[in-house]
Design a protein around this motif. Structure first.
Motif, mmCIF file in Angstrom:
data_model
loop_
_atom_site.group_PDB
_atom_site.id
_atom_site.type_symbol
_atom_site.label_atom_id
_atom_site.label_comp_id
_atom_site.label_asym_id
_atom_site.label_seq_id
_atom_site.Cartn_x
_atom_site.Cartn_y
_atom_site.Cartn_z
ATOM 1 N N ASP A 174 13.952 -11.143 -2.902
ATOM 2 C CA ASP A 174 14.939 -9.915 -3.127
ATOM 3 C C ASP A 174 14.803 -8.895 -2.495
ATOM 4 O OD1 ASP A 174 17.037 -12.363 -4.160
ATOM 5 O OD2 ASP A 174 15.359 -12.337 -6.137
ATOM 6 N N LEU A 175 13.769 -8.605 -2.345
ATOM 7 C CA LEU A 175 12.911 -7.266 -2.405
ATOM 8 C C LEU A 175 12.660 -7.518 -0.468
ATOM 9 C CD1 LEU A 175 9.442 -7.915 -4.218
ATOM 10 C CD2 LEU A 175 12.132 -6.870 -4.568
ATOM 11 N N GLY A 176 13.560 -7.453 0.624
ATOM 12 C CA GLY A 176 13.399 -6.534 1.825
ATOM 13 C C GLY A 176 14.415 -7.758 2.842
ATOM 14 N N GLU A 177 14.904 -6.794 2.755
ATOM 15 C CA GLU A 177 16.098 -7.170 3.641
ATOM 16 C C GLU A 177 15.721 -8.157 5.904
ATOM 17 O OE1 GLU A 177 18.616 -3.792 4.511
ATOM 18 O OE2 GLU A 177 18.953 -3.326 2.722
ATOM 19 N N ASP A 178 14.047 -7.463 5.588
ATOM 20 C CA ASP A 178 14.109 -7.951 6.769
ATOM 21 C C ASP A 178 12.837 -8.621 6.576
ATOM 22 O OD1 ASP A 178 15.789 -6.851 8.878
ATOM 23 O OD2 ASP A 178 14.291 -5.000 8.183
ATOM 24 N N GLY A 179 12.855 -10.509 7.830
ATOM 25 C CA GLY A 179 11.567 -11.008 7.303
ATOM 26 C C GLY A 179 11.754 -11.474 6.539
ATOM 27 N N THR A 180 10.724 -13.108 6.397
ATOM 28 C CA THR A 180 10.319 -13.870 5.385
ATOM 29 C C THR A 180 9.513 -13.540 4.780
ATOM 30 O OG1 THR A 180 11.940 -15.525 7.373
ATOM 31 C CG2 THR A 180 10.682 -15.904 5.023
ATOM 32 N N PRO A 181 9.554 -13.849 3.284
ATOM 33 C CA PRO A 181 8.644 -13.122 2.504
ATOM 34 C C PRO A 181 7.292 -14.558 2.472
ATOM 35 C CG PRO A 181 10.714 -14.106 0.687
ATOM 36 C CD PRO A 181 11.026 -13.718 2.504
ATOM 37 N N HIS A 182 5.924 -13.608 2.304
ATOM 38 C CA HIS A 182 5.303 -14.907 2.254
ATOM 39 C C HIS A 182 4.243 -13.754 1.485
ATOM 40 C CE1 HIS A 182 6.717 -17.469 5.013
ATOM 41 N NE2 HIS A 182 6.876 -16.814 6.280
ATOM 42 N N PRO A 183 3.961 -14.047 0.164
ATOM 43 C CA PRO A 183 3.196 -13.472 -0.627
ATOM 44 C C PRO A 183 1.590 -14.781 -0.472
ATOM 45 C CG PRO A 183 4.581 -14.532 -1.602
ATOM 46 C CD PRO A 183 5.164 -14.747 -0.234
ATOM 47 N N HIS A 184 0.951 -13.582 0.114
ATOM 48 C CA HIS A 184 -0.617 -14.393 0.342
ATOM 49 C C HIS A 184 -1.729 -14.462 -0.904
ATOM 50 C CE1 HIS A 184 -2.676 -17.156 3.122
ATOM 51 N NE2 HIS A 184 -1.534 -16.542 4.284
ATOM 52 N N GLN A 185 -2.085 -13.489 -1.591
ATOM 53 C CA GLN A 185 -2.327 -13.078 -2.491
ATOM 54 C C GLN A 185 -2.413 -12.692 -4.282
ATOM 55 O OE1 GLN A 185 -5.434 -9.885 -2.051
ATOM 56 N NE2 GLN A 185 -7.337 -11.094 -2.502
ATOM 57 N N VAL A 186 -2.957 -12.973 -5.109
ATOM 58 C CA VAL A 186 -2.735 -11.706 -5.833
ATOM 59 C C VAL A 186 -3.967 -11.362 -6.233
ATOM 60 C CG1 VAL A 186 -1.650 -12.038 -8.439
ATOM 61 C CG2 VAL A 186 -0.794 -13.331 -6.692
ATOM 62 N N SER A 187 -4.344 -9.699 -6.597
ATOM 63 C CA SER A 187 -6.000 -9.461 -7.123
ATOM 64 C C SER A 187 -5.381 -8.093 -8.169
ATOM 65 C CB SER A 187 -5.645 -8.976 -6.114
ATOM 66 O OG SER A 187 -7.308 -7.957 -6.134
ATOM 67 N N ALA A 188 -6.836 -8.325 -8.956
ATOM 68 C CA ALA A 188 -6.013 -7.244 -10.337
ATOM 69 C C ALA A 188 -6.562 -5.537 -9.186
ATOM 70 C CB ALA A 188 -6.594 -7.542 -11.272
ATOM 71 N N LEU A 189 -6.259 -5.110 -9.693
ATOM 72 C CA LEU A 189 -6.893 -3.505 -9.333
ATOM 73 C C LEU A 189 -7.802 -3.086 -9.825
ATOM 74 C CD1 LEU A 189 -3.652 -1.948 -7.188
ATOM 75 C CD2 LEU A 189 -5.753 -3.377 -6.218
ATOM 76 N N PRO A 190 -8.445 -2.421 -10.253
ATOM 77 C CA PRO A 190 -10.251 -2.287 -10.908
ATOM 78 C C PRO A 190 -9.066 -0.705 -11.198
ATOM 79 C CG PRO A 190 -10.929 -3.496 -9.523
ATOM 80 C CD PRO A 190 -10.092 -3.341 -8.143
ATOM 81 N N GLY A 191 -9.756 -0.531 -12.469
ATOM 82 C CA GLY A 191 -9.408 1.521 -13.001
ATOM 83 C C GLY A 191 -8.066 1.488 -13.221
ATOM 84 N N THR A 192 -6.959 0.319 -13.123
ATOM 85 C CA THR A 192 -5.976 -0.074 -12.801
ATOM 86 C C THR A 192 -4.831 -0.291 -13.319
ATOM 87 O OG1 THR A 192 -4.839 -0.880 -11.270
ATOM 88 C CG2 THR A 192 -5.802 1.099 -10.229
ATOM 89 N N ASP A 193 -3.484 -0.348 -14.620
ATOM 90 C CA ASP A 193 -3.101 -1.574 -14.805
ATOM 91 C C ASP A 193 -2.870 -2.921 -14.206
ATOM 92 O OD1 ASP A 193 -1.466 -0.072 -14.654
ATOM 93 O OD2 ASP A 193 -0.216 0.028 -16.634
ATOM 94 N N SER A 194 -2.572 -2.252 -12.531
ATOM 95 C CA SER A 194 -1.893 -3.058 -11.553
ATOM 96 C C SER A 194 -1.898 -4.344 -11.552
ATOM 97 C CB SER A 194 -1.183 -1.269 -10.839
ATOM 98 O OG SER A 194 -1.008 -1.056 -11.652
#
Length: 360
Positions: free
Chosen positions: A147-167
């Motif tokens: 649901d996040l892009g009109e072009d291309g097929t989604p392929h999430p490849h990693q999940v990573s916490a960003l140090p110094g943030t809550d993201s």
């Protein structure tokens, strides 16, 4: 004086020409060379194996008692293996089927007692709840990148916490963006921002410094490393409400090749060294590992060394760098001395090695 570390190896057993058994523990002992006056010797003792279909990423619990693995299956499965303190036994204690398919990465959630899974095949990010003993017991959230892009097929490849943030950051190889999430107290994921990259980049993995002021992204399809910098956010009129929760905005400052070698190059994993002065990058085109200095305005390759074919992942053990060469059926053992890489020991045989993790 010698030190011993336990390394978890995940190997493909079915995908393509997979030749591995699943999970294997290796016990690596490194001497300091004081008795012989020579360089440090490395000995390898093989530990127990657990037969599993295509573990594509492995992760230890914080206390090292459990080993988690995501299986690149349909549906994706997350398993937990309990490992004895001395590494002599490994027992499968959980096998949880999810909704997505083609799981390729997992990471601890920001919310305690959760694991996050990236599904390359289905284009989803899934959240798993752990019980009081750290065992996966329930799927509690599914986020769809379709649901996040009109072009291309989604392929999430990693999940990573960003140090110094809550993201949390999720590079999507198919949509050429890094999506930023926050996780609430119940473990639910909410989108708060994104980092757009050039079309055809194919972001695969990323590495952030200790305050996430710089974010280095391996772009598999373009063979490049993109470096993004973080600044306070100033939302423009018309910014979608879902993206207004981000307190920072990102812009790409540089894009450079991951290898000095000419020709196609499908980058895989990258990591910062402990002192954050260097960036290490695996190149699956030429079959090399590059070391890049971060002392200049943009990363600069200072050393590049040949490893086994198709280096899919690597991990660091002190000054050693262990490289999983999937098609080379081996783990290369390198040493980093400053900004130079060299061979530290003979490769360790490991059929279809896909991922590595050092036990805490």
């Amino acid at each position: 004086m010698s030190t011993t570390a336990t390394i978890a190896v995940g190997s493909y057993s079915r995908s393509g020409s997979g030749r591995g058994s699943g999970l294997e523990l290796l016990h690596l002992t490194q001497g300091d060379g004081t008795e012989t006056g020579e360089g440090a010797a490395l000995t390898v003792r093989r530990g127990p194996t657990v037969e599993l279909p295509d573990p594509s990423f492995v992760l230890w619990s914080a206390d090292g008692s459990l080993l988690y693995a995501v299986l690149e299956t349909d549906p994706t499965r997350v398993v937990a293996v309990r490992v004895a303190p001395d590494g002599s036994t490994a027992e499968l204690v959980a096998d949880l089927a999810l909704e997505g398919s083609g799981g390729c990465h997992l990471a601890p959630g920001r919310t305690a007692g959760t694991l996050l899974v990236a599904d390359y095949g289905s284009g989803t990010v899934e959240t798993v709840r752990l019980d009081a003993d750290g065992v996966p017991v329930e799927l509690i959230d599914v986020d769809h990148h379709r649901d996040l892009g009109e072009d291309g097929t989604p392929h999430p490849h990693q999940v990573s916490a960003l140090p110094g943030t809550d993201s949390l950051a999720v590079p999507d190889l198919g949509l050429d963006r890094v999506f930023l999430y926050r996780q609430d107290a119940e473990g639910q994921m909410g989108l708060v921002g994104e980092i757009p990259l050039n079309r055809g980049s194919g972001p695969r993995h990323l590495a952030a410094d200790h305050e996430s002021e710089q974010l280095h992204i391996s772009c598999e399809l373009s063979g490049t490393i993109a470096t993004a910098v973080r600044r306070p956010s100033e939302h423009e009129p018309g910014t979608p409400p879902v993206l207004r929760g981000s307190s920072h905005r990102w812009s790409v400052r540089s894009v450079i090749p991951g290898s000095r070698t000419e020709g196609e190059n499908a980058l895989s994993h990258l990591e910062l060294t402990a002192d954050e002065s260097m960036l290490l990058v695996a190149n699956r085109g030429p079959g090399t590992l590059s070391a890049l200095s971060l002392t200049m305005m943009r990363p600069e390759i200072t050393s590049e060394i040949a490893v086994g074919a198709h280096p899919r992942h690597f991990t660091q053990l002190g000054q050693l760098v262990l490289v999983a060469a999937q098609e080379g059926d081996r783990i290369d053992v390198l040493r980093r001395d400053g900004d130079e890489l060299s061979v530290a020991a003979d490769p360790i045989p490991a059929p279809s090695a896909a991922c590595l993790a050092v036990r805490p």
